[in-house]
Write a protein that holds these residues in place. Sequence first.
Motif, PDB file in Angstrom:
ATOM      1  N   ARG A  58      15.029  10.214  76.690  1.00 24.89           N
ATOM      2  CA  ARG A  58      15.290   9.092  75.792  1.00 24.89           C
ATOM      3  C   ARG A  58      14.078   8.174  75.763  1.00 24.89           C
ATOM      4  NH1 ARG A  58      21.303   7.467  78.042  1.00 24.89           N
ATOM      5  NH2 ARG A  58      22.431   9.206  77.090  1.00 24.89           N
ATOM      6  N   LEU A  72      18.419   6.340  83.113  1.00 27.51           N
ATOM      7  CA  LEU A  72      19.216   7.168  82.203  1.00 27.51           C
ATOM      8  C   LEU A  72      18.374   7.939  81.189  1.00 27.51           C
ATOM      9  CD1 LEU A  72      22.249   4.802  81.522  1.00 27.51           C
ATOM     10  CD2 LEU A  72      22.157   6.825  83.012  1.00 27.51           C
ATOM     11  N   VAL A 103      18.731  11.745  80.806  1.00 26.66           N
ATOM     12  CA  VAL A 103      19.961  12.234  80.183  1.00 26.66           C
ATOM     13  C   VAL A 103      19.690  12.715  78.760  1.00 26.66           C
ATOM     14  CG1 VAL A 103      22.328  11.608  79.504  1.00 26.66           C
ATOM     15  CG2 VAL A 103      21.379  10.780  81.679  1.00 26.66           C
ATOM     16  N   GLU A 128      21.256  15.936  76.649  1.00 27.09           N
ATOM     17  CA  GLU A 128      21.808  15.813  75.294  1.00 27.09           C
ATOM     18  C   GLU A 128      21.143  16.790  74.330  1.00 27.09           C
ATOM     19  OE1 GLU A 128      22.819  11.032  75.355  1.00 27.09           O
ATOM     20  OE2 GLU A 128      20.781  11.685  74.896  1.00 27.09           O
ATOM     21  N   ASP A 161      27.254  10.960  86.048  1.00 26.95           N
ATOM     22  CA  ASP A 161      28.340  10.855  85.065  1.00 26.95           C
ATOM     23  C   ASP A 161      27.804  10.961  83.641  1.00 26.95           C
ATOM     24  OD1 ASP A 161      30.164  10.552  87.129  1.00 26.95           O
ATOM     25  OD2 ASP A 161      30.314   8.365  86.904  1.00 26.95           O
ATOM     26  N   ALA A 162      26.642  10.348  83.387  1.00 36.50           N
ATOM     27  CA  ALA A 162      26.048  10.408  82.049  1.00 36.50           C
ATOM     28  C   ALA A 162      25.615  11.835  81.707  1.00 36.50           C
ATOM     29  CB  ALA A 162      24.863   9.444  81.950  1.00 36.50           C
ATOM     30  N   HIS A 163      25.028  12.552  82.664  1.00 34.60           N
ATOM     31  CA  HIS A 163      24.667  13.956  82.433  1.00 34.60           C
ATOM     32  C   HIS A 163      25.925  14.779  82.145  1.00 34.60           C
ATOM     33  CE1 HIS A 163      20.360  14.387  83.143  1.00 34.60           C
ATOM     34  NE2 HIS A 163      20.438  13.694  84.276  1.00 34.60           N
ATOM     35  N   ALA A 207      28.779  13.834  80.892  1.00 34.14           N
ATOM     36  CA  ALA A 207      29.283  13.514  79.553  1.00 34.14           C
ATOM     37  C   ALA A 207      28.391  14.113  78.470  1.00 34.14           C
ATOM     38  CB  ALA A 207      29.381  11.996  79.383  1.00 34.14           C
ATOM     39  N   ALA A 208      27.093  14.080  78.675  1.00 34.34           N
ATOM     40  CA  ALA A 208      26.145  14.579  77.675  1.00 34.34           C
ATOM     41  C   ALA A 208      26.121  16.099  77.595  1.00 34.34           C
ATOM     42  CB  ALA A 208      24.739  14.065  77.984  1.00 34.34           C
ATOM     43  N   GLU A 251      26.072   6.873  88.279  1.00 34.64           N
ATOM     44  CA  GLU A 251      26.029   6.600  86.845  1.00 34.64           C
ATOM     45  C   GLU A 251      25.226   7.674  86.110  1.00 34.64           C
ATOM     46  OE1 GLU A 251      24.435   3.189  83.710  1.00 34.64           O
ATOM     47  OE2 GLU A 251      24.078   2.904  85.849  1.00 34.64           O
ATOM     48  N   VAL A 252      24.105   8.072  86.693  1.00 32.60           N
ATOM     49  CA  VAL A 252      23.254   9.093  86.077  1.00 32.60           C
ATOM     50  C   VAL A 252      23.999  10.424  86.021  1.00 32.60           C
ATOM     51  CG1 VAL A 252      21.099  10.397  86.272  1.00 32.60           C
ATOM     52  CG2 VAL A 252      21.126   7.950  86.785  1.00 32.60           C
TER      53      VAL A 252
END
Length: 155
Positions: A70, A77, A80, A84, A121-123, A125-126, A118-119
């Motif tokens: 990103r 993040l 991530v 994505e 969880d973001a991976h 979800a992505a 958090e990282v």
Amino acid sequence: MADPQPGTPEWRALVQEPIIDPDRVIVDPHHHLWHFAFGSRYLLDDLWADTGSGHNVTKTVYLECGSFYRDDGPDHLRPVGETEAVREIAETSDAGNGQAVISAIVGRADLALPELDEVLDAHEAAGGGLFRGIRHAGSFAREPDALVIKGRAPE
């Protein structure tokens, strides 16, 4: 004549493997994709050219390589974005055309981060069900300029 630039079709053409057992199903456990690195790109069509060269590669596993991060948002993040982007590419690979399918993604997370949960969880979800874990490259090179891929670890 100069050596071919790493990552280019000319560079990849330097090695031709004999096809020993074309019926054996193969899962490629480690590959990368990038939109621009080493002066080149290597995306799904390039992967398919390699996996469709005569071996019976049916599935692959993507391993992080610092691509597609990103451009904005919190630094922790940004990796991530790679998950994505690869998930979107994997969806294209699963279009049923008989080519190898990207079946899993291994992303990047710094294990020392206080925001590690958090990282992760973001991976997750992505990844759209493809995220399998992370690698935190721990290599260090005393002369990193001599390497194509430089280590990220501090001395």
